[in-house]
Design a protein around this motif. Structure first.
Motif, PDB file in Angstrom:
ATOM      1  N   THR A 112      14.421  -6.546  10.302  1.00  0.00           N
ATOM      2  CA  THR A 112      13.253  -7.353  10.647  1.00  0.00           C
ATOM      3  C   THR A 112      12.336  -6.589  11.601  1.00  0.00           C
ATOM      4  N   ASN A 113      11.162  -7.166  11.832  1.00  0.00           N
ATOM      5  CA  ASN A 113      10.134  -6.498  12.641  1.00  0.00           C
ATOM      6  C   ASN A 113       9.866  -5.100  12.091  1.00  0.00           C
ATOM      7  N   ALA A 114       9.810  -5.006  10.771  1.00  0.00           N
ATOM      8  CA  ALA A 114       9.719  -3.687  10.156  1.00  0.00           C
ATOM      9  C   ALA A 114       8.790  -3.708   8.947  1.00  0.00           C
ATOM     10  N   GLN A 115       8.265  -2.542   8.613  1.00  0.00           N
ATOM     11  CA  GLN A 115       7.406  -2.393   7.451  1.00  0.00           C
ATOM     12  C   GLN A 115       7.721  -1.086   6.738  1.00  0.00           C
ATOM     13  N   VAL A 116       7.555  -1.093   5.409  1.00  0.00           N
ATOM     14  CA  VAL A 116       7.677   0.142   4.634  1.00  0.00           C
ATOM     15  C   VAL A 116       6.384   0.929   4.824  1.00  0.00           C
ATOM     16  N   PRO A 168       0.804  -1.233   0.000  1.00  0.00           N
ATOM     17  CA  PRO A 168       0.000   0.000   0.000  1.00  0.00           C
ATOM     18  C   PRO A 168       0.831   1.275   0.000  1.00  0.00           C
ATOM     19  N   ALA A 169       1.942   1.264   0.719  1.00  0.00           N
ATOM     20  CA  ALA A 169       2.730   2.487   0.834  1.00  0.00           C
ATOM     21  C   ALA A 169       3.482   2.832  -0.453  1.00  0.00           C
ATOM     22  N   GLY A 170       3.505   1.909  -1.425  1.00  0.00           N
ATOM     23  CA  GLY A 170       4.317   2.174  -2.619  1.00  0.00           C
ATOM     24  C   GLY A 170       3.568   2.190  -3.922  1.00  0.00           C
ATOM     25  N   GLU A 171       2.247   1.994  -3.897  1.00  0.00           N
ATOM     26  CA  GLU A 171       1.484   1.829  -5.136  1.00  0.00           C
ATOM     27  C   GLU A 171       1.602   3.019  -6.088  1.00  0.00           C
ATOM     28  N   ASP A 172       1.817   4.229  -5.540  1.00  0.00           N
ATOM     29  CA  ASP A 172       1.944   5.406  -6.404  1.00  0.00           C
ATOM     30  C   ASP A 172       3.175   5.325  -7.304  1.00  0.00           C
ATOM     31  N   PHE A 173       4.134   4.459  -6.932  1.00  0.00           N
ATOM     32  CA  PHE A 173       5.368   4.356  -7.704  1.00  0.00           C
ATOM     33  C   PHE A 173       5.455   3.046  -8.498  1.00  0.00           C
ATOM     34  N   LEU A 174       4.311   2.403  -8.679  1.00  0.00           N
ATOM     35  CA  LEU A 174       4.305   1.171  -9.466  1.00  0.00           C
ATOM     36  C   LEU A 174       4.773   1.476 -10.884  1.00  0.00           C
ATOM     37  N   GLY A 175       5.804   0.767 -11.324  1.00  0.00           N
ATOM     38  CA  GLY A 175       6.388   1.019 -12.637  1.00  0.00           C
ATOM     39  C   GLY A 175       7.348   2.195 -12.651  1.00  0.00           C
ATOM     40  N   LYS A 176       7.472   2.879 -11.524  1.00  0.00           N
ATOM     41  CA  LYS A 176       8.389   4.022 -11.417  1.00  0.00           C
ATOM     42  C   LYS A 176       9.384   3.794 -10.280  1.00  0.00           C
ATOM     43  N   GLY A 177       9.684   2.541 -10.050  1.00  0.00           N
ATOM     44  CA  GLY A 177      10.585   2.156  -8.976  1.00  0.00           C
ATOM     45  C   GLY A 177      10.074   0.961  -8.196  1.00  0.00           C
ATOM     46  N   LEU A 178       8.746   0.872  -8.037  1.00  0.00           N
ATOM     47  CA  LEU A 178       8.150  -0.291  -7.369  1.00  0.00           C
ATOM     48  C   LEU A 178       7.877  -1.387  -8.386  1.00  0.00           C
ATOM     49  N   GLU A 179       8.323  -2.599  -8.088  1.00  0.00           N
ATOM     50  CA  GLU A 179       8.090  -3.752  -8.951  1.00  0.00           C
ATOM     51  C   GLU A 179       7.672  -4.936  -8.091  1.00  0.00           C
ATOM     52  N   TYR A 180       6.957  -5.876  -8.729  1.00  0.00           N
ATOM     53  CA  TYR A 180       6.571  -7.105  -8.042  1.00  0.00           C
ATOM     54  C   TYR A 180       7.324  -8.324  -8.560  1.00  0.00           C
ATOM     55  N   PHE A 181       8.120  -8.129  -9.618  1.00  0.00           N
ATOM     56  CA  PHE A 181       8.913  -9.214 -10.185  1.00  0.00           C
ATOM     57  C   PHE A 181      10.298  -8.699 -10.526  1.00  0.00           C
ATOM     58  N   VAL A 182      11.251  -9.621 -10.562  1.00  0.00           N
ATOM     59  CA  VAL A 182      12.602  -9.283 -11.002  1.00  0.00           C
ATOM     60  C   VAL A 182      12.987 -10.262 -12.110  1.00  0.00           C
ATOM     61  N   PRO A 183      12.594  -9.977 -13.357  1.00  0.00           N
ATOM     62  CA  PRO A 183      12.924 -10.887 -14.459  1.00  0.00           C
ATOM     63  C   PRO A 183      14.428 -11.008 -14.686  1.00  0.00           C
TER      64      PRO A 183
END
Length: 340
Positions: free
Chosen positions: A209-213, A133-148
């Motif tokens: 650990t014990n951490a969230q973005v 949730p904290a990164g959705e604004d940067f999807l495709g602009k730094g945030l990725e869900y895969f590393v091909p």
């Protein structure tokens, strides 16, 4: 709305679907492959690309990434059409006099694929990444869900979020060429393979650990993130040009449930010994199938999809032979040694 015509449509571009594309080419079938993910490889690429797989015939061990690369190369000689990032949704039929109906599958992108038969190799269903949730604004602009691949990460400050196999694998893969790699996990314990976690701890990767973005910032593209750590550490700000969210995936059959195919446990497609479903022209192979004695292994799926494609070939052309002969019978398909 775009249109694609094929002899055979394969739904699912995981290992079984990719081998099916190769085998369809052997049968002379023009093939299209649709997958909801933006890359080929299915669960293997999404969840354990660097893990060694030990139960594929002919390979004492092979990484998930290498297996998928080999399967893509194998299928490439028959030039299948890939329709990635599109979910197979509506199924329609076009009746033909004296011949099996044509099947028309419409995807989430509005593509209409017309084929003589469909083979579903969707593994455990449509994969949808769990969002950060904290990164959705940067999807495709730094945030990725895969590393091909690692090329886009060279010299970058990278943060990987997650504690499973894919998160640890990607952190290990990227740290040799990235400027920095930090792994953020919301728990102390990891779900990833113990050996991989030990390798991670011995690497230069920083582990938080014990951490969230909790926040992401940047001017057009991602530049830094805020990490909230439980306990006394509070908040940390990290440079971050690439943020990889490896938080897992949800999977379900989605619109395939509306195709009229008989289901077992509401999640698997029931097939017979020819890999036929109860719907004419629709076949299935791999983990998505169910029958008495079913064993869910990649190796089993390879055999099932060859059976499915051969039977689909006869459905498409009733005059075709079920058994196409051995690949070695066709010398043109066998690499020949170079002459001295």
């Amino acid at each position: 709305m775009s249109a694609v015509e094929a002899d055979l449509l394969i739904v699912g571009a995981g290992p079984v679907g990719l081998f099916g594309a190769y085998y369809a080419g052997v049968r002379g079938l023009k093939t299209a492959i649709v997958d909801s993910l933006s890359q080929v490889g299915g669960q293997v690429s999404a969840m354990y690309p660097e893990k060694q797989i030990f139960d594929v015939a002919g390979f004492p061990a092979v990484s998930g990434r290498r297996l998928i690369s080999n399967l893509v190369e194998q299928a490439a000689q028959y030039d299948p059409t890939y329709l990635l990032g599109q979910e197979a949704q509506r199924l329609d039929r076009v009746p033909r006099d004296g011949r099996p109906d044509l099947l028309v599958v419409t995807t989430s992108a509005g593509t209409e694929i017309t084929a003589g038969a469909v083979v579903v190799t969707g593994g455990i269903g449509t994969f949808t990444p769990r969002p950060l949730p904290a990164g959705e604004d940067f999807l495709g602009k730094g945030l990725e869900y895969f590393v091909p691949g690692s090329a886009e990460y060279v010299g970058k400050d990278v943060v990987v979020v997650g504690g499973g196999d894919s998160a640890v694998d990607w952190a290990l893969m990227l740290h040799p060429t990235a400027k920095s790699v930090t792994l953020v996990h919301r728990r102390v314990a990891f779900r990833a393979h113990h050996g991989s976690v030990e390798q991670l701890r011995a690497s230069p990767v920083e582990i938080i650990t014990n951490a969230q973005v909790t926040a992401t910032t940047g001017n057009g593209r991602l530049e830094q993130i805020e990490v909230t750590v439980a306990g006394d550490e509070g908040k940390r700000t990290l440079p971050c040009e690439k943020l990889v969210a490896a938080l897992g995936f949800t999977a379900n059959l989605g619109p395939l449930r509306e195709w009229g195919v008989e289901l077992h446990d509401n999640r698997h497609l029931v097939v017979d010994s020819a890999m036929r479903t109860n719907v004419p022209g629709i076949y299935a192979a791999g983990d998505v199938t169910d029958y008495d004695g079913k064993v869910r292994l990649i190796a089993v799926g390879f055999g099932e999809v060859a059976t499915a494609v051969n039977n689909a070939a006869v459905h498409i052309d009733p005059d075709a032979q079920l058994f196409p002969g051995h690949s070695t019978d066709n010398l043109a398909s066998v690499p020949q040694p170079a002459l001295a």
